[in-house]
Design a protein around this motif. Structure first.
Motif, PDB file in Angstrom:
ATOM      1  N   ASP A 209       0.877  -1.165   0.000  1.00  0.00           N
ATOM      2  CA  ASP A 209       0.000   0.000   0.000  1.00  0.00           C
ATOM      3  C   ASP A 209       0.921   1.223   0.000  1.00  0.00           C
ATOM      4  O   ASP A 209       1.393   1.666   1.048  1.00  0.00           O
ATOM      5  CB  ASP A 209      -0.891  -0.029   1.251  1.00  0.00           C
ATOM      6  N   VAL A 212       0.374   4.317   2.383  1.00  0.00           N
ATOM      7  CA  VAL A 212       0.596   3.957   3.782  1.00  0.00           C
ATOM      8  C   VAL A 212       2.081   3.749   4.055  1.00  0.00           C
ATOM      9  O   VAL A 212       2.630   4.248   5.043  1.00  0.00           O
ATOM     10  CB  VAL A 212      -0.204   2.686   4.148  1.00  0.00           C
ATOM     11  N   SER A 213       2.757   3.009   3.168  1.00  0.00           N
ATOM     12  CA  SER A 213       4.185   2.734   3.347  1.00  0.00           C
ATOM     13  C   SER A 213       5.005   4.018   3.297  1.00  0.00           C
ATOM     14  O   SER A 213       5.936   4.210   4.088  1.00  0.00           O
ATOM     15  CB  SER A 213       4.670   1.768   2.262  1.00  0.00           C
ATOM     16  N   ILE A 216       4.389   6.081   6.660  1.00  0.00           N
ATOM     17  CA  ILE A 216       5.037   5.599   7.886  1.00  0.00           C
ATOM     18  C   ILE A 216       6.550   5.718   7.791  1.00  0.00           C
ATOM     19  O   ILE A 216       7.232   6.023   8.772  1.00  0.00           O
ATOM     20  CB  ILE A 216       4.604   4.149   8.218  1.00  0.00           C
ATOM     21  N   VAL A 327      -0.783   5.904  11.363  1.00  0.00           N
ATOM     22  CA  VAL A 327      -0.653   5.224  10.068  1.00  0.00           C
ATOM     23  C   VAL A 327      -0.850   3.721  10.234  1.00  0.00           C
ATOM     24  O   VAL A 327      -1.478   3.063   9.394  1.00  0.00           O
ATOM     25  CB  VAL A 327       0.721   5.522   9.424  1.00  0.00           C
ATOM     26  N   ILE A 330      -4.617   3.131  10.333  1.00  0.00           N
ATOM     27  CA  ILE A 330      -5.296   3.231   9.041  1.00  0.00           C
ATOM     28  C   ILE A 330      -4.884   2.088   8.119  1.00  0.00           C
ATOM     29  O   ILE A 330      -5.671   1.642   7.274  1.00  0.00           O
ATOM     30  CB  ILE A 330      -5.018   4.605   8.380  1.00  0.00           C
ATOM     31  N   ALA A 331      -3.660   1.584   8.271  1.00  0.00           N
ATOM     32  CA  ALA A 331      -3.224   0.430   7.471  1.00  0.00           C
ATOM     33  C   ALA A 331      -4.087  -0.787   7.774  1.00  0.00           C
ATOM     34  O   ALA A 331      -4.496  -1.531   6.872  1.00  0.00           O
ATOM     35  CB  ALA A 331      -1.756   0.112   7.754  1.00  0.00           C
ATOM     36  N   ARG A 334      -7.575  -0.318   6.224  1.00  0.00           N
ATOM     37  CA  ARG A 334      -7.612  -0.413   4.759  1.00  0.00           C
ATOM     38  C   ARG A 334      -7.384  -1.833   4.238  1.00  0.00           C
ATOM     39  O   ARG A 334      -7.591  -2.107   3.061  1.00  0.00           O
ATOM     40  CB  ARG A 334      -6.531   0.497   4.164  1.00  0.00           C
ATOM     41  N   LEU A 346       3.647  -4.369   6.438  1.00  0.00           N
ATOM     42  CA  LEU A 346       3.986  -2.951   6.508  1.00  0.00           C
ATOM     43  C   LEU A 346       5.374  -2.761   7.114  1.00  0.00           C
ATOM     44  O   LEU A 346       6.179  -1.962   6.621  1.00  0.00           O
ATOM     45  CB  LEU A 346       2.941  -2.215   7.357  1.00  0.00           C
ATOM     46  N   ILE A 390      -4.471   9.573   2.852  1.00  0.00           N
ATOM     47  CA  ILE A 390      -5.016   8.275   3.281  1.00  0.00           C
ATOM     48  C   ILE A 390      -5.995   8.432   4.432  1.00  0.00           C
ATOM     49  O   ILE A 390      -6.762   7.516   4.740  1.00  0.00           O
ATOM     50  CB  ILE A 390      -3.903   7.281   3.686  1.00  0.00           C
TER      51      ILE A 390
END
Length: 394
Positions: A209, A212-213, A216, A327, A330-331, A334, A346, A390
């Motif tokens: 993602d 997201v990656s 973070i 983050v 949210i990861a 999602r 992640l 995001i």
């Protein structure tokens, strides 16, 4: 066995996160002594520290599946044991090879425990319908700042070996006790064949993602860099010795704790996207201004230097405090995969990114100075607003 009440379960989780931070960050303020033991320059030392990413990567790619299939208790116990042994070796050896091997083992163990304990945190969150991940991260930071204070007081008073050996023994016993107390609510082994994760799922189910990656990675760079280099920066570049080496790091971490424990008060007043963007910009600006002022004013007046860096690091810590935990949350939202797998994937992507970041910072410091090298993580924070989209749906 009697099931724990929600209050007791959360209390034990808070203690476990606190002890985890206390344990793994205990040697960071004494990095100058570790570096001296090995007789290495900044670039070489930074490269050796970065090698722990190999162990982290292996853990992050596998432990999420192991937790899902075999439960959290065994993973936690193995991880705690490995952290204790590797930490003692890291702080006592004069051999680069032993340090490298121990660093890889510690990286793997820390990532394994990180996945297991955060997955347990998500489990509590889902069962109790209560957002606690950022709060628990605050307790982790609490442990890290308390151990930094203790380490700062012990510098030049108690040997590094004695400090770490006693600490490792005490924390090892304490963490095993807490794990035992949590036994009734710890994630159990998955017994549903159709929901089991097998080795091939590591690759066919691996999903990157990118927003997201990216978020973070940019968010954690400054926290990692402050932990890796602050003590060395103050001692070798600025000529500040003794316990004062740890003061900016302690204040940075205290500010992170404050942010993580109180950020929920702002959730209803400002959107997460805007909160993330503003906090990242303020944190970056504060850090850069502090480095610039120290460079301009020089190091003749140590009191002024400490004052500037203390203010700069405090604001930077407060601004960056809640970015990474948010983050992570949210990861998980999602993704359709189990929380342990999401955290592992992640973390694996972030570990590779951070590995190269650490190498770049180490050799930039070697070629120029730490003052210049530390600009890099501050600039990374300025990228966070780009990825903050995001959070539009949060």
């Amino acid at each position: 066995m009697t099931t724990l009440t929600a209050k007791k379960e959360l209390t034990y989780l808070k203690i476990l996160f606190f002890l985890f931070g206390f344990f793994i960050m205990s040697w960071i303020p004494r990095f100058p002594e570790v570096k001296a033991n090995l007789g290495l320059a900044n670039g070489q030392f930074g490269s050796l520290i970065s090698i722990s990413a190999i162990g982290s990567l292996v853990s992050l790619l596998t432990v999420g599946h192991l937790v899902h299939n075999y439960g959290a208790k065994s993973i936690m116990r193995i991880a705690v044991t490995s952290i204790a042994i590797s930490l003692i070796l890291l702080t006592s050896t004069h051999s680069g090879l032993v340090f490298l091997i121990s660093s890889v083992i510690q990286g793997a163990a820390i990532s394994a425990f990180h996945i297991a304990v955060n997955t347990q945190g998500f489990s509590y969150q889902d069962r109790r319908n209560e957002l606690v991940i950022t709060l628990l991260s605050g307790y982790w930071s609490g442990g890290s700042v308390v151990t930094a204070m203790i380490s700062g007081l012990l510098v030049d008073r108690i040997s590094l070996n004695l400090h770490i050996e006693i600490l490792a023994a005490v924390i090892f016993v304490a963490m095993f006790y807490i794990i035992a107390r949590l036994n009734s609510v710890l994630i159990k082994p998955n017994k549903e064949p159709d929901q089991a994760y097998i080795l091939s799922d590591l690759f066919k189910g691996f999903r990157i993602d990118l927003p997201v990656s990216g978020a973070i990675f940019c968010a954690v760079c400054i926290e990692i860099s402050v932990g890796d280099w602050t003590a060395i920066f103050l001692k070798e570049d600025l000529g500040i010795n003794g316990g004062l080496q740890t003061l900016p790091y302690i204040l940075f971490t205290l500010a992170m704790i404050t942010g993580r424990l109180s950020i929920h008060k702002l959730y209803s007043k400002i959107s997460m996207q805007r909160l993330m963007s503003r906090a990242a910009i303020i944190s970056s600006a504060s850090f850069l201004i502090g480095l610039l002022l120290v460079h301009i004013l020089g190091t003749a007046n140590k009191t002024v230097v400490i004052l500037i860096l203390s203010i700069s690091f405090t604001i930077a810590g407060l601004g960056s405090s809640f970015l990474a935990p948010s983050v992570m949350h949210i990861a998980n939202v999602r993704s359709k995969s189990p929380a342990s797998v999401v955290l592992g994937q992640l973390g694996a992507i972030n570990t590779v990114s951070v590995f190269f970041m650490r190498i770049v910072i180490a050799w930039t410091a070697q070629a120029t100075s730490l003052s210049f090298a530390l600009i890099i993580p501050a600039l990374m924070l300025l990228m966070v607003p780009y990825f903050a989209k995001i959070f539009k749906s949060v």
